[in-house]
Design a protein around this motif. Structure first.
Motif, PDB file in Angstrom:
ATOM      1  N   GLY A  58       0.845  -1.194  -0.056  1.00  0.00           N
ATOM      2  CA  GLY A  58      -0.084  -0.049   0.177  1.00  0.00           C
ATOM      3  C   GLY A  58       0.703   1.281  -0.065  1.00  0.00           C
ATOM      4  O   GLY A  58       0.418   2.557  -0.477  1.00  0.00           O
ATOM      5  N   LEU A  63       0.145  -1.624  -5.539  1.00  0.00           N
ATOM      6  CA  LEU A  63      -1.342  -2.236  -5.552  1.00  0.00           C
ATOM      7  C   LEU A  63      -1.879  -1.962  -7.040  1.00  0.00           C
ATOM      8  O   LEU A  63      -1.510  -0.865  -7.568  1.00  0.00           O
ATOM      9  CB  LEU A  63      -2.124  -1.722  -4.501  1.00  0.00           C
ATOM     10  N   GLN A  77      -2.154  -8.362 -11.599  1.00  0.00           N
ATOM     11  CA  GLN A  77      -1.952  -7.218 -10.783  1.00  0.00           C
ATOM     12  C   GLN A  77      -0.344  -6.989 -10.440  1.00  0.00           C
ATOM     13  O   GLN A  77       0.291  -7.767 -11.175  1.00  0.00           O
ATOM     14  CB  GLN A  77      -2.499  -7.730  -9.200  1.00  0.00           C
ATOM     15  N   SER A 129      -6.942 -11.152  -6.888  1.00  0.00           N
ATOM     16  CA  SER A 129      -7.934 -10.224  -6.751  1.00  0.00           C
ATOM     17  C   SER A 129      -8.207  -9.611  -5.375  1.00  0.00           C
ATOM     18  O   SER A 129      -8.994  -8.580  -5.260  1.00  0.00           O
ATOM     19  CB  SER A 129      -9.229 -10.843  -7.251  1.00  0.00           C
ATOM     20  N   ASN A 130      -7.649 -10.602  -4.395  1.00  0.00           N
ATOM     21  CA  ASN A 130      -7.858  -9.938  -2.784  1.00  0.00           C
ATOM     22  C   ASN A 130      -6.870  -8.877  -2.369  1.00  0.00           C
ATOM     23  O   ASN A 130      -6.770  -8.404  -1.225  1.00  0.00           O
ATOM     24  CB  ASN A 130      -7.943 -11.203  -2.041  1.00  0.00           C
ATOM     25  N   ASP A 132      -5.958  -5.785  -3.360  1.00  0.00           N
ATOM     26  CA  ASP A 132      -6.199  -4.395  -2.831  1.00  0.00           C
ATOM     27  C   ASP A 132      -6.815  -4.116  -1.619  1.00  0.00           C
ATOM     28  O   ASP A 132      -6.945  -3.098  -1.221  1.00  0.00           O
ATOM     29  CB  ASP A 132      -6.823  -3.756  -3.887  1.00  0.00           C
ATOM     30  N   VAL A 133      -7.407  -5.309  -0.974  1.00  0.00           N
ATOM     31  CA  VAL A 133      -8.344  -5.061   0.158  1.00  0.00           C
ATOM     32  C   VAL A 133      -7.792  -5.960   1.314  1.00  0.00           C
ATOM     33  O   VAL A 133      -8.452  -6.321   2.259  1.00  0.00           O
ATOM     34  CB  VAL A 133      -9.816  -5.663   0.010  1.00  0.00           C
ATOM     35  N   ASP A 134      -6.523  -6.131   1.198  1.00  0.00           N
ATOM     36  CA  ASP A 134      -5.535  -6.808   2.359  1.00  0.00           C
ATOM     37  C   ASP A 134      -6.121  -8.190   2.875  1.00  0.00           C
ATOM     38  O   ASP A 134      -6.419  -8.443   4.074  1.00  0.00           O
ATOM     39  CB  ASP A 134      -5.730  -5.709   3.623  1.00  0.00           C
ATOM     40  N   ILE A 135      -6.831  -8.807   2.062  1.00  0.00           N
ATOM     41  CA  ILE A 135      -7.171 -10.148   2.288  1.00  0.00           C
ATOM     42  C   ILE A 135      -5.879 -10.945   1.993  1.00  0.00           C
ATOM     43  O   ILE A 135      -5.078 -10.810   1.217  1.00  0.00           O
ATOM     44  CB  ILE A 135      -8.533 -10.591   1.560  1.00  0.00           C
ATOM     45  N   SER A 254      -9.808 -17.102  -1.679  1.00  0.00           N
ATOM     46  CA  SER A 254      -8.222 -17.015  -2.082  1.00  0.00           C
ATOM     47  C   SER A 254      -7.907 -18.500  -1.553  1.00  0.00           C
ATOM     48  O   SER A 254      -7.910 -18.814  -0.457  1.00  0.00           O
ATOM     49  CB  SER A 254      -7.651 -15.912  -1.115  1.00  0.00           C
TER      50      SER A 254
END
Ligand code: AFP
Length: 343
Positions: A58, A63, A77, A129-130, A132-135, A254
């Motif tokens: 980030g 990202l 990504q 695909s996770n 960018d949302v910190d998963i 994931s």
């Protein structure tokens, strides 16, 4: 002087560094030479480097999308590219890896100067695909033996059933970074301690519980499932205290995260074939096979449709398969219900 009443436990190796564990030959695969340890060290090095990039993503403008699509037609990504390049550069370095097949590359890369020994299949950053949302996301890999005396490596050398792998593992970049590794004899997990700069053995000889309490499937796809899968999804939500139903639903999206939870806590993860993905969505060589190898080594089970994942004869590098992994009893129940047999 007071007497020392503490005696160190003599059997558990918990707390040992990954390097010590590897040096002591704890990961020696049948028929492996010393080069195998060196290969594992290079994978661990890549895991450390990717961890650093994931943790600072980030802040470091990595990202987001590159604007390109990979061989699966999925958006690439920036971190996918970084992870892929990091892993390949690390594997190339010592000369023990003759080639890598990656989710990010249409064709395998071959290292002409390599003395040989092994081939690696990998999804360098699964679940991207996770990002960018910190998963939690992860790196999945499988290691195949390769004998250079038989000539230079080709695509065909990668198209072998999963049961022929020498080792498999994954790295989960979650609330901590954990590297899970097996040569088929014992599954061990090493947790990254950033302050010490080391992976330490945190879970020795992981056994997947014989039965769990959680099921994991993309429920949004239920309109595309077969009748059999729908029957199972209804059954697992029915109430029957005698066998712990209803199960709780967990789905991260994931694979590494869903598989890691299932491995440690038990239960079942399913990505079936459906009308949108008639062959399933997940990739045989670098997603299903390594996970199946790990689950079987931990006492769990892994199916691709009606057969054992590790027995599927691959025909293509990026082949997809339906995937069911988890606790032995939960996978058995799934198989029976999907095939119309009462549990
Ligand atoms: P991405 O790497 O594109 O995020 O895909 C992740 C994945 O391959 C696997 O890690 C998940 O289990 C699965 O796809 C999730 O797929 P759905 O979004 O269709 O449920």
């Amino acid at each position: 002087m007071t007497q020392n009443s503490w005696t160190p436990p003599d059997t558990s190796r918990v707390g040992a560094t990954l390097e010590t564990f590897i040096l002591e030959g704890m990961f020696t695969a049948p028929g492996a030479s010393g080069t195998f340890s060196s290969l594992l060290n290079q994978i661990a090095l890549a895991a450390k480097l990717i961890t650093a990039r994931v943790r600072s993503a980030g802040l470091a403008d990595v990202l987001g999308l590159t604007g390109a699509e990979n061989v699966q037609g999925e958006s690439v990504q920036k971190l996918d590219v970084i992870a892929n390049e990091t892993l390949i550069a690390s594997l190339r370095r010592r000369g023990h890896c003759a080639g890598v097949a990656s989710e990010e590359l249409v064709d395998p890369v071959f290292f002409d100067q390599a003395r040989g020994g092994y081939l690696v299949v990998t999804d360098p950053l699964d679940g991207s695909s996770n990002i960018d949302v910190d998963i939690s996301i992860g790196t999945i890999f499988g290691i195949l033996r390769f004998d250079r005396k038989a000539g230079p490596p080709t695509l065909q050398h990668f198209l072998r059933p999963g049961r022929e792998m020498a080792a498999a593992g994954y790295v989960i970049y979650g609330s901590s970074t954990v590297l899970v590794l097996t040569t088929g004899q014992g599954v061990h997990a090493f947790t990254w301690d950033p302050s010490a700069g080391e992976f330490f053995l945190s879970h020795e000889n992981i056994r997947c519980p014989a039965v769990g309490k959680m099921y994991s499937i993309n429920e949004g796809n239920c309109g595309r499932w077969t009748e059999g899968v729908r029957s199972w999804a209804t059954w697992i939500k029915d109430t029957d205290k005698s066998d712990g139903r209803p199960y709780s639903h967990r789905y991260v999206g994931s694979l590494v995260a869903d598989a890691h939870r299932t491995l440690l806590k038990g239960g079942i993860f399913v990505y079936p074939a459906d009308t949108k993905s008639p062959n399933g969505k997940l990739r045989l060589l670098y997603e299903a096979n390594p996970m199946a190898f790990i689950f079987e080594a931990a006492g769990g089970k892994a199916l691709a449709g009606k057969q054992r994942v590790l027995d599927v004869e691959p025909t293509e590098l990026h082949q997809r398969v339906p995937l069911v992994i988890g606790s032995a009893q939960d996978v058995d129940n799934y198989e029976r219900i999907v095939n119309g047999i009462d549990v």
